[in-house]
Design an enzyme around this catalytic site. Structure first.
Site, PDB file in Angstrom:
ATOM      1  CB  THR A 153      -0.952   0.026   1.220  1.00  0.00           C
ATOM      2  OG1 THR A 153      -0.199  -0.221   2.412  1.00  0.00           O
ATOM      3  CG2 THR A 153      -2.029  -1.003   1.092  1.00  0.00           C
ATOM      4  CE  LYS A 179       0.578  -3.621   2.998  1.00  0.00           C
ATOM      5  NZ  LYS A 179      -0.277  -2.749   3.863  1.00  0.00           N
ATOM      6  CB  THR A 190       2.931  -8.006   9.611  1.00  0.00           C
ATOM      7  OG1 THR A 190       3.078  -8.019   8.212  1.00  0.00           O
ATOM      8  CG2 THR A 190       1.770  -8.896   9.985  1.00  0.00           C
ATOM      9  CD  GLU A 277       2.452   5.333   6.627  1.00  0.00           C
ATOM     10  OE1 GLU A 277       1.657   4.712   5.926  1.00  0.00           O
ATOM     11  OE2 GLU A 277       2.125   6.001   7.618  1.00  0.00           O
ATOM     12  CG  ASN A 401       0.109   8.625   7.922  1.00  0.00           C
ATOM     13  OD1 ASN A 401      -0.560   7.688   7.516  1.00  0.00           O
ATOM     14  ND2 ASN A 401       1.348   8.491   8.361  1.00  0.00           N
ATOM     15  CB  SER A 406      -5.714  13.689  -1.236  1.00  0.00           C
ATOM     16  OG  SER A 406      -4.379  13.659  -0.813  1.00  0.00           O
TER      17      SER A 406
END
Lengths: 406, 406
Positions: A153, A179, A190, A277, A401, A406
């Protein structure tokens, strides 16, 4: 960008596992977003799932189907988590199983569904179901890298680990993918991971191996403290490479398998943190000298979750006071702060609860400038220890985030 | 910039309280960084302090001195928290009390020290002690605004609240200040707050009033989940405006005082959230329908601490799935998600655990665009409720905390 070496290794084929994928346009067109695993008959499968009370529809269905027996197929979509979707979501997860079962001529209960992506929207069922046949048509045993890419993702890199090992002269393979980059925290962190081996292991030991190794890998990582609604980890044992079944923990071969699986699971878990991230640094928080592993974990997570520690790590600022504060509010009872030692890498920053006299900002800054940093804490009150892996908190975490939908 | 109206009200003088300040160059030159409070003899003082095991040296000393009796002086420095400073830190906190006691001709135990700022560095004692006499020389009863400015660290605005109220024809005043913008979380979140009244209240009730109101104010706010090493809240009752002592909770005047103090404390606590580091929005998380207030709080904090919820709020993205996920991992037992309702402002986003059928992205986006947002959750299983206040997570939070020491 991911931190350190996150390159995909050679992904050895696991005998008895075939993988297919398709572009089903779940969320975005022209991307591989639907993956199918096919296991040989007789494969033993174990799973662990998120503890989130709002667990996703596919998690409900997968748990139920797994209780009913060994599955022959896994079907995984990215782009949509099918979580917070109520009864229609449950119906969609089941319909996916029915359709795949019909096409593959198995029982619906022999299919486990998995979803990852945005929460709270219904799956585009027509497109998803249309992707099943093409995915089945593409089944082959060498598609692990495609599968790793097909379940991403917000990941910036596909994640895989693979090892070969020998037992009684037979070569076996352990290969897995994972992932996840956000909404990552203990209790199945995870989001998704699938690991398989062709070694022969009894059904009881498969579940035990998975639980043991998850607790040293996926349940020891955190990016943002958010436990996902969809976390699932599946371990499939095909036994297709031959040999007599390992059915006891006293079998010397059990410890070999345990070691290999632990390494593969830790690698897959750490890859998620390295791709956290906005991560610019990979952080190991090792706490020792505790009365029990729980308190070591509590303190390690307190440090690993602290936004102030994480932003200091991002800034390469050896602001060790924030580490002490995080230790102090971890909620561990009767902590004697005067017994506490803290190291940043090889530099002792805190001795007996206060600043180490020989500590210098220069020494601290040297460690903080590195992209892989170990924070080590000795509580000085016992023999227990535990380790948690995390990353720093950067502008890009907020950017990713704030922009995700969007 | 702070969210909403954070302007300083007219700060009514509290009879029996004098305030002085000085520029002691604790961390930066040419700024007011040392504040002294002087209370009239007979003033009843209550305090609550951080639960952090690594609590700062001045917290240790203040707690001990407060147990020994009512203090006559508070001495507060900003720029340096005197936390994680070991034995020298304790000696410095005590030396500050000795010096002020000597200058003011009281016992050292009648002085409470407070510090806020960077953790892990020793106080610049020579400069700090040199500032005490000038601060004493400036004592006056109208210096509340100076004091609010003199205790700021990363605050962008001084914080004050003040009310007058009447009991049996006598006018009394309740005035207070607070500071704090980061390292803010329950269990004494304020970092520092000082509130005083000239109403006549018995020593026992002073402590009770403080505890009760702190639990509805400072213990219900969070910015980043980091509990500070220095949090302290002091409530001083001078009784200098006359009247007979309030010594029972059954006295009708007690409930008037409780109401006024609750409003003042809530305002001071909410001002901290409105000035949260990088905050662009003020968020109220109200959870109702719980079995007890603890589970309401657990869920409210789970939402208020979630970096994913906080970044979605920053982005004005009605990504309500993240709210459901945070409810789900709050650790509340036997939660029946199908009984859960969630509202964003006046818009129901989740009905019976799934998406509300009449919900539209437009309606959600309209609420999220506002700078003051209420997230309301009904657990549908009891009568308990509780409310927590927080802010969003923005780029500037990272910027401020990555730059704080430089």
């Amino acid at each position: 960008m991911a931190v350190g070496d996150v390159s995909m290794p050679h992904m050895h084929v696991v005998q008895g596992v075939k993988i297919g994928s398709a572009e089903a346009y779940v969320r975005y067109p022209n991307r591989r977003d639907l993956v199918i695993f096919e296991f040989a008959e007789g494969t033993n499968v174990a799973g662990v799932f998120t503890q989130n009370a709002f667990c996703a529809a596919p998690v409900h269905v997968s748990k139920k189907h797994l209780e009913m027996g060994n599955p022959r197929y896994l079907v995984i979509n990215t782009g949509n988590a099918n979580a917070g979707t109520g009864k229609p979501g449950m119906e969609n997860a089941r319909a996916t199983c029915y359709k795949l079962a019909e096409l593959a001529q198995v029982e619906a209960s022999e299919v486990l569904p998995f979803s990852t992506g945005v929460i709270g929207e219904q799956l585009p069922m027509e497109r998803l179901l249309s992707g099943l046949q093409p995915a089945l048509d593409s089944l082959k045993d060498s598609a692990w890298v495609d599968a790793a890419a097909g379940i991403m993702t917000t990941d910036t890199t596909p994640k895989g680990a693979s090892e070969q090992f020998e037992l009684d002269g037979v070569t076996y393979t352990m290969t897995g993918i994972s992932k996840g980059a956000g909404m990552i925290r203990p209790n199945m962190a995870t989001m998704l991971s699938f690991v398989a081996t062709d070694a022969p292991i009894s059904r009881e030991l498969v579940q035990q191996l998975l639980k043991t190794t998850v607790n040293q890998s996926f349940n020891r990582i955190t990016i943002d403290g958010d436990t996902s609604t969809n976390d699932s980890c599946i371990f499939a044992v095909t036994a297709q490479a031959g040999g007599t079944e390992i059915s006891s923990v006293d079998d010397v071969r059990y410890s070999v398998v345990l070691d290999v699986l632990t390494r593969v699971m830790k690698r897959l878990a750490q890859l998620i943190v390295r791709d956290g991230e906005g991560a610019t640094k990979f952080i190991t928080v090792a706490v020792e000298g505790g009365n029990d592993t729980q308190e070591c974990c509590d303190i390690a997570y307190s440090i690993a979750h602290s936004p102030l520690v994480k932003t200091a790590l991002f800034a390469s600022d050896p602001n060790w006071g924030r580490i002490l504060a995080a230790i102090g509010y971890a909620g561990v009872k009767d902590l004697d702060v005067e017994k506490i030692q803290v190291w940043l890498g090889d530099v002792q920053i805190c001795r007996d609860g206060g600043a180490a006299e020989d500590y210098t900002e220069e020494a601290g800054a040297r460690v903080m400038a590195e992209s892989e940093i170990t924070i080590r804490v000795d509580l000085g009150r016992g023999q227990a220890k535990d380790t948690v892996y995390t990353c720093d908190l950067s502008y890009d975490y907020v950017k990713i985030n704030a922009d995700y939908r969007s």
